[in-house]
Design a protein around this motif. Sequence first.
Motif, mmCIF file in Angstrom:
data_model
loop_
_atom_site.group_PDB
_atom_site.id
_atom_site.type_symbol
_atom_site.label_atom_id
_atom_site.label_comp_id
_atom_site.label_asym_id
_atom_site.label_seq_id
_atom_site.Cartn_x
_atom_site.Cartn_y
_atom_site.Cartn_z
ATOM 1 N N LEU A 1 0.835 -1.202 0.000
ATOM 2 C CA LEU A 1 0.000 0.000 0.000
ATOM 3 C C LEU A 1 0.868 1.250 0.000
ATOM 4 O O LEU A 1 0.576 2.231 -0.695
ATOM 5 C CB LEU A 1 -0.917 0.015 1.223
ATOM 6 C CG LEU A 1 -2.205 -0.802 1.182
ATOM 7 C CD1 LEU A 1 -2.957 -0.646 2.496
ATOM 8 C CD2 LEU A 1 -3.094 -0.385 0.022
ATOM 9 N N GLY B 1 0.541 1.450 -3.780
ATOM 10 C CA GLY B 1 -0.826 1.962 -3.766
ATOM 11 C C GLY B 1 -0.907 3.469 -3.721
ATOM 12 O O GLY B 1 -1.596 4.101 -4.537
ATOM 13 N N ALA C 1 -3.476 -5.091 -2.673
ATOM 14 C CA ALA C 1 -3.264 -3.653 -2.513
ATOM 15 C C ALA C 1 -3.852 -2.885 -3.702
ATOM 16 O O ALA C 1 -4.449 -1.814 -3.531
ATOM 17 C CB ALA C 1 -1.781 -3.350 -2.358
ATOM 18 N N ALA D 1 -6.554 6.069 1.594
ATOM 19 C CA ALA D 1 -5.909 4.789 1.871
ATOM 20 C C ALA D 1 -6.044 4.407 3.342
ATOM 21 O O ALA D 1 -6.249 3.233 3.672
ATOM 22 C CB ALA D 1 -4.434 4.845 1.474
ATOM 23 N N THR E 1 -7.891 1.107 4.525
ATOM 24 C CA THR E 1 -7.158 0.109 5.307
ATOM 25 C C THR E 1 -7.822 -0.114 6.661
ATOM 26 O O THR E 1 -7.839 -1.245 7.166
ATOM 27 C CB THR E 1 -5.704 0.570 5.499
ATOM 28 O OG1 THR E 1 -5.119 0.830 4.222
ATOM 29 C CG2 THR E 1 -4.881 -0.498 6.207
#
Length: 278
Positions: free
Chosen positions: A49, A53, A226, A258, A262
């Motif tokens: 990530l 990401g 991801a 993000a 997450t």
Amino acid sequence: MPRERLGSRLGFILLSAGCAIGVGNVWKFPWMVGQYGGGAFVVCYVLFLLILGLPIMTMEFAIGRASQKSPVRAYQALEKPGSKWHIHGYLAMIGNYLLMMFYTTVCGWMLYYFYLTVSGRFVGATGEQVQAAFPEMLGKPVVMTVCMVAVVVIGFMINSFGLQGGLERVTKVMMIILLAIMVVLAINSIMTEGSGEGLRFYLIPDLGRMQECGIANVIVAAMNQAFFTLSLGIGAMAIFGSYIGKGRALLGEAVNVAILDTFVAFTAGLIIFPACFA
């Protein structure tokens, strides 16, 4: 006709995160954690990530803000003469159509399961009876079609009220409710007697389990997750990037989305693993 804008920064964050958050977080992420060794997979996932990401999401935001257009027209507006970037715009549009076909079908399943739940179908049912409900549903194409069409109609009705009056307003309410429900479920799962072993499996990396699954398999699966969980590569984030004001840092907005994405995936694990081990 002037282009409609989002009403608030919170609306942008929740709308972008709402696009990213889906079955990839609540359904697929915990399954992959269990499949690929627990905590070691989580560490690899977070690493990808950060290094893949976030940069790619920031780039998609940049394309959207610079062009102020849809993915197809964004590349046409920004690419140099003679280049072929516009081909990706068409692929992104195809990807979004395929994604809509997938999500409207799965949402139709959820709608049917909601009906089964409130009608008391699962009260006192054994694990085998609950499991049998899925193939039974798949054997009812008319029911699945009606549920899928209902999802599509509801979606178009919300969008018919416009960006602020429909999509942003509904997303704010539903995202906040989703987050609240998940926190309550996670606390309940953690407080269940015998949940400690599930927490250890989920939160403590075990290189032995990672080797059993295959280190390369774990790494590739974490990288794929991801990308999938952030809805990268199909232009969705470019669409939301077109609504970011010039005064906002693109990387900062990507970090906010993000983190929220997450948080949902991580909380889903806190719901599922302690309960399963308990």
